[in-house]
Design a protein around this motif. Structure first.
Motif, short mmCIF file in Angstrom:
data_model
loop_
_atom_site.label_atom_id
_atom_site.label_comp_id
_atom_site.label_asym_id
_atom_site.label_seq_id
_atom_site.Cartn_x
_atom_site.Cartn_y
_atom_site.Cartn_z
N ALA A 57 -39.97 -80.36 -37.17
CA ALA A 57 -40.39 -79.57 -36.00
C ALA A 57 -41.23 -78.40 -36.51
O ALA A 57 -41.20 -78.07 -37.69
N GLU A 106 -33.03 -81.97 -30.15
CA GLU A 106 -33.54 -83.34 -30.20
C GLU A 106 -33.46 -83.88 -31.63
O GLU A 106 -33.00 -84.99 -31.86
N PHE A 125 -41.55 -77.11 -31.32
CA PHE A 125 -41.80 -78.45 -30.76
C PHE A 125 -41.70 -79.49 -31.87
O PHE A 125 -41.90 -79.21 -33.04
N THR A 126 -41.39 -80.72 -31.44
CA THR A 126 -41.55 -81.88 -32.33
C THR A 126 -42.71 -82.67 -31.71
O THR A 126 -43.08 -82.44 -30.56
N ARG A 162 -42.13 -84.24 -28.22
CA ARG A 162 -42.31 -83.44 -27.01
C ARG A 162 -43.71 -83.65 -26.42
O ARG A 162 -43.89 -83.91 -25.24
N ALA A 169 -36.36 -78.54 -29.14
CA ALA A 169 -36.89 -79.24 -30.32
C ALA A 169 -35.79 -79.43 -31.37
O ALA A 169 -35.63 -80.52 -31.94
N ILE A 184 -42.32 -74.42 -24.43
CA ILE A 184 -41.81 -75.27 -25.52
C ILE A 184 -40.67 -74.54 -26.21
O ILE A 184 -40.85 -73.88 -27.22
#
Length: 340
Positions: free
Chosen positions: A204, A330, A214-215, A218, A327, A322
């Motif tokens: 991430a 997940e 974020f990854t 996303r 992230a 975001i």
């Protein structure tokens, strides 16, 4: 307001598949405690506005004064999360240990790793992989701990160094390669490969201080429908030497079109450029442009929130768009093993 009850915690303990025991490891000052705040805020233990400054897991007075973690601190967090994208949220228990990064307290890291199954490795994108990053990663590999990585402090690339998307990408690649060299050197032969890869969702990017991250997954979900391909395929397109020729409406491996026009790689076009643009618009204070971008990002702000000073406004918008906790959750739930 805490989002879960003791009964929920007790109940989930009977389902080992839905438990994740993880350590947060890194070099000193790379932002472990600050990032951990986002997960703690998501569970409702601290307010979103305080996350990033509270350093909730630095429980001792000397830790708060000196701004470093001295003792490993454990916290149990409960989340409802939709892993398969089915629309049904399942309960997950995350037992998280925030460990110190200072070399003098490395015994605390060893102790933390021995009671966990996965590790969240935090790497400062400006400083890269440092001495202690290597030490803690080596320990994790020897204890057969599976890692996922977050490249932290991306806000410094945006605000301080004012890098463009391609420079950031090259920098990210350098950091990830350095992590993978250590992982492949020390991983145990009886483990599956522990190499981390953004296209697999095991890396991430974000900013612990501003609580956004974020990854690729996303953004892959955002763009998959537009391009009419599966999110998995979109993820692989968003990393590496993949370029989208907008005029020819096709994907290509070459950064030049037939007419000799230079193309930007997909990661830059679809991920970094929108983030750079949003940051610039907010810091410049252009009201009309901010409204337009907020509509695109589907972020709603109240009148009071709109009047916040620039830095706080930027943090709030990025956090809503975001959020770092999404992230991290997940990655932790999808890629780190359960006790079973």
């Amino acid at each position: 307001m805490v989002n879960f009850t003791v009964d929920q915690l007790r109940e989930i303990m009977d389902f080992p598949n839905n438990i994740r025991n993880i350590s947060v490891i890194a070099h000193v000052d790379h932002g472990k405690s600050t990032l951990t705040d986002s997960l703690i805020a998501k569970a409702g233990i601290i307010a979103d506005t305080k996350a990033g400054n509270a350093r909730y897991t630095d429980t001792r007075e000397d830790e708060q004064q000196r701004g470093i973690t001295i003792k490993s601190t454990g916290v149990s967090l409960f989340y409802k999360y939709d892993l398969g994208g089915t629309g049904e949220k399942e309960g997950y228990l995350i037992n998280l240990i925030d460990s110190p990064g200072h070399v003098d307290f490395s015994s605390e890291v060893t102790a933390a790793l021995r009671v966990t199954d996965g590790a969240l490795v935090v790497v400062d994108c400006v400083e890269g992989v440092c001495v202690q990053t290597e030490t803690v990663l080596r320990q994790a590999m020897q204890e057969k701990i599976r890692p996922v990585v977050i490249v932290n402090k991306v806000d410094r690339h945006l605000m301080e160094l004012k890098y463009d998307g391609e420079t950031m990408y090259q920098n990210f690649i350098r950091v990830i390669d350095m992590v993978n060299v250590i992982v492949s050197t020390y991983e145990q032969p009886d483990m599956d490969t522990c190499i981390v890869d953004p296209a697999e969702g095991t890396v991430a990017f974000g900013s612990g201080k501003d609580q956004w991250g974020f990854t690729l997954q996303r953004f892959a979900r955002m763009y998959a429908e537009k391009f009419g391909i599966s999110p998995e395929k979109m993820m692989s397109k968003l990393w590496g030497d993949n370029y989208f020729d907008a005029e020819g409406k096709k994907w290509t491996k070459s950064n030049m079109t037939k007419d000799g026009k230079l193309l930007q790689r997909a990661f830059v076009t679809f991920i970094m450029n929108p983030i750079i643009k949003l940051t610039k618009v907010i810091t410049d204070g252009k009201k009309k442009k901010i409204d337009k971008m907020l509509k695109t990002c589907q972020v709603i702000l109240s009148t009071e929130e709109r009047a916040l000073p620039t830095k706080k406004l930027l943090k709030m918008i990025m956090q809503r768009w975001i959020n770092a906790s999404d992230a991290l959750l997940e990655m932790i739930i999808a890629h780190l093993p359960s006790p079973r």
